[in-house]
Design an enzyme around this catalytic site. Structure first.
Site, PDB file in Angstrom:
ATOM      1  N   HIS A  25      -7.744   0.622  -6.178  1.00 40.45           N
ATOM      2  CA  HIS A  25      -7.868  -0.278  -5.017  1.00 40.45           C
ATOM      3  C   HIS A  25      -8.448  -1.620  -5.528  1.00 40.45           C
ATOM      4  CE1 HIS A  25      -7.895  -1.509  -0.996  1.00 40.45           C
ATOM      5  NE2 HIS A  25      -8.734  -0.655  -0.450  1.00 40.45           N
ATOM      6  N   CYS A  66     -16.465   0.913   1.386  1.00 40.66           N
ATOM      7  CA  CYS A  66     -15.307   0.041   1.655  1.00 40.66           C
ATOM      8  C   CYS A  66     -14.754   0.217   3.064  1.00 40.66           C
ATOM      9  CB  CYS A  66     -14.229   0.263   0.609  1.00 40.66           C
ATOM     10  SG  CYS A  66     -13.410   1.860   0.712  1.00 40.66           S
ATOM     11  N   ARG A  92       0.865  -1.184   0.000  1.00 38.03           N
ATOM     12  CA  ARG A  92       0.000   0.000   0.000  1.00 38.03           C
ATOM     13  C   ARG A  92       0.894   1.224   0.000  1.00 38.03           C
ATOM     14  NH1 ARG A  92      -5.261   1.229   3.659  1.00 38.03           N
ATOM     15  NH2 ARG A  92      -6.022  -0.270   2.112  1.00 38.03           N
ATOM     16  N   GLN A 124     -10.018  -4.318  -3.112  1.00 35.63           N
ATOM     17  CA  GLN A 124     -11.342  -3.952  -2.602  1.00 35.63           C
ATOM     18  C   GLN A 124     -12.411  -4.245  -3.638  1.00 35.63           C
ATOM     19  OE1 GLN A 124     -12.119  -2.424   0.625  1.00 35.63           O
ATOM     20  NE2 GLN A 124     -14.084  -3.228  -0.067  1.00 35.63           N
ATOM     21  N   ARG A 150     -12.896  -9.193   1.752  1.00 34.15           N
ATOM     22  CA  ARG A 150     -11.517  -8.843   1.427  1.00 34.15           C
ATOM     23  C   ARG A 150     -10.620 -10.077   1.570  1.00 34.15           C
ATOM     24  NH1 ARG A 150      -9.735  -3.591   1.714  1.00 34.15           N
ATOM     25  NH2 ARG A 150      -7.797  -4.519   1.003  1.00 34.15           N
ATOM     26  N   ASP A 187     -17.665   6.457  -0.673  1.00 34.30           N
ATOM     27  CA  ASP A 187     -16.409   6.302   0.076  1.00 34.30           C
ATOM     28  C   ASP A 187     -16.174   7.614   0.808  1.00 34.30           C
ATOM     29  OD1 ASP A 187     -14.027   5.287   1.046  1.00 34.30           O
ATOM     30  OD2 ASP A 187     -12.936   5.446  -0.844  1.00 34.30           O
TER      31      ASP A 187
HETATM   32  N1   CP Z   1     -11.098  -0.553   2.820  1.00 34.62           N
HETATM   33  C1   CP Z   1      -9.816  -0.553   3.227  1.00 34.62           C
HETATM   34  O1   CP Z   1      -8.894  -0.658   2.436  1.00 34.62           O
HETATM   35  O2   CP Z   1      -9.649  -0.477   4.568  1.00 34.62           O
HETATM   36  P1   CP Z   1      -8.261  -0.118   5.290  1.00 34.62           P
HETATM   37  O3   CP Z   1      -7.846   1.244   4.778  1.00 34.62           O
HETATM   38  O4   CP Z   1      -8.586  -0.084   6.756  1.00 34.62           O
HETATM   39  O5   CP Z   1      -7.247  -1.159   4.963  1.00 34.62           O
END
Ligand code: CP
Length: 310
Positions: free
Chosen positions: A127, A263, A100, A130, A291, A223
């Site tokens: 993403h 998400c 990430r 997700q 996930r 989001d």
């Molecule tokens: N939806 C998601 O990626 O959650 P986090 O940012 O908590 O990993």
């Protein structure tokens, strides 16, 4: 070497294969051990996370592997040493790398040099993990994806808006992004999604009028309005995006059996109301669970693609 760096790295057939595998892994969570050894999967987080780190760690363990947390603050990738050198080092320790980070280009460089599959665990632009979880969730609720209308409302220029356009079009869905001026997805992403849709029957468009966008929708998604890195713009974003909040009134304009998606993390009273996210139309906890199942499918598939040598 295959990677998952953005949603359109997967062909329509590959996306369908991964979603079917995710459903099988969900039904039998401990019966598939493609990371047995255990093979190590390195996970690096340069940005905050709850769901992603927890679901990857649990999923790697369920696949028989060893989840290795590499502290992004300590590694200081690109500062303490180059991405190329980090990639070559981690590629000698791990069978796969989950990262990430901010710039998509950083992931591209990691993938170029690692010698092992690299998975985008969220970047500024996409993403994809997700989205696989979200598409699995929609499939569970609706039985299919192709032909459904999914409307993303709010900050359509964020990674989730981009990923819904690409992954939804890949699945043959009709994806609509409803956002005000200044918060709409880049034209290139909409065009790319529309191009994908030419072969899947999907479509992609931006519709600033919220009522027109949501009318009859099967899936309504939002989001946070303050994506990671946008904190300095908070007050301007709250003012501009407030008319695009996901509320019971908005859901009433969608199809009677429409589902609401987010998400997480969510900010009740801002981009979504508490009544909606905690109500019967919400599938957010299924998304969070899925996930793990979706990412297990990604890792199992990439391991098979790479060969089991490592
Ligand atoms: N939806 C998601 O990626 O959650 P986090 O940012 O908590 O990993």
């Amino acid at each position: 070497m295959r990677h998952l760096l953005r949603d359109d790295d997967l062909s329509p057939a590959e996306q369908a294969e991964l979603l079917a595998l995710a459903a099988r892994l969900k039904a039998d969570p401990f019966g598939h051990k493609p990371l047995a050894g255990p093979r190590t999967v390195a996970m690096i987080f340069d940005k905050p996370t709850l769901r992603t780190q927890a679901s990857f760690a649990a999923g790697i363990a369920e696949l028989g592997g060893n989840p290795l947390h590499v502290n992004g603050d300590l590694a200081q990738i690109g500062v303490r040493e180059s991405i190329e050198d980090v990639a070559r080092v981690l590629g000698r320790q791990a069978a796969q790398i989950v990262w990430r980070t901010n710039d998509q280009a950083r992931l591209d460089t990691m993938a170029q040099w690692a010698g092992v599959p690299v998975i985008n665990a969220l970047s500024d632009d996409f993403h994809p993990c997700q989205l696989l979880a979200d598409l699995l969730t929609v499939t569970e609720r609706k039985g299919h994806l192709a032909g459904l209308t999914a409307v993303f409302i709010g900050d359509g220029a964020c990674n989730m808006g981009n990923s819904w356009l690409l992954a939804g079009a890949t699945a043959g869905m009709h994806v609509v992004v409803s956002s005000p001026e200044g918060y709409q997805p880049a034209a290139g992403i909409v065009e790319r999604a529309a191009t994908i849709g030419q072969s899947t029957g999907g479509t992609a468009r931006v519709e600033a009028d919220l009522a027109r966008a949501v009318a009859g929708a099967d899936v309504v998604i939002t989001d946070t309005w303050i994506s990671m890195g946008k904190e300095a713009e908070s007050s301007a974003r709250l003012e501009a995006l407030q008319p695009y909040a996901l509320t019971g009134e908005v859901m009433a304009m969608a199809a009677p059996d429409a589902i609401a998606m987010h998400c997480l993390p969510a900010y009740r009273g801002k981009e979504i109301t508490a009544e909606l996210i905690d109500g019967p139309d919400s599938v957010v906890w299924d998304e969070a669970e899925n996930r793990r199942h979706a990412q297990k499918a990604v890792m199992a598939w990439l391991q098979e693609q790479a060969g089991a040598a490592r």
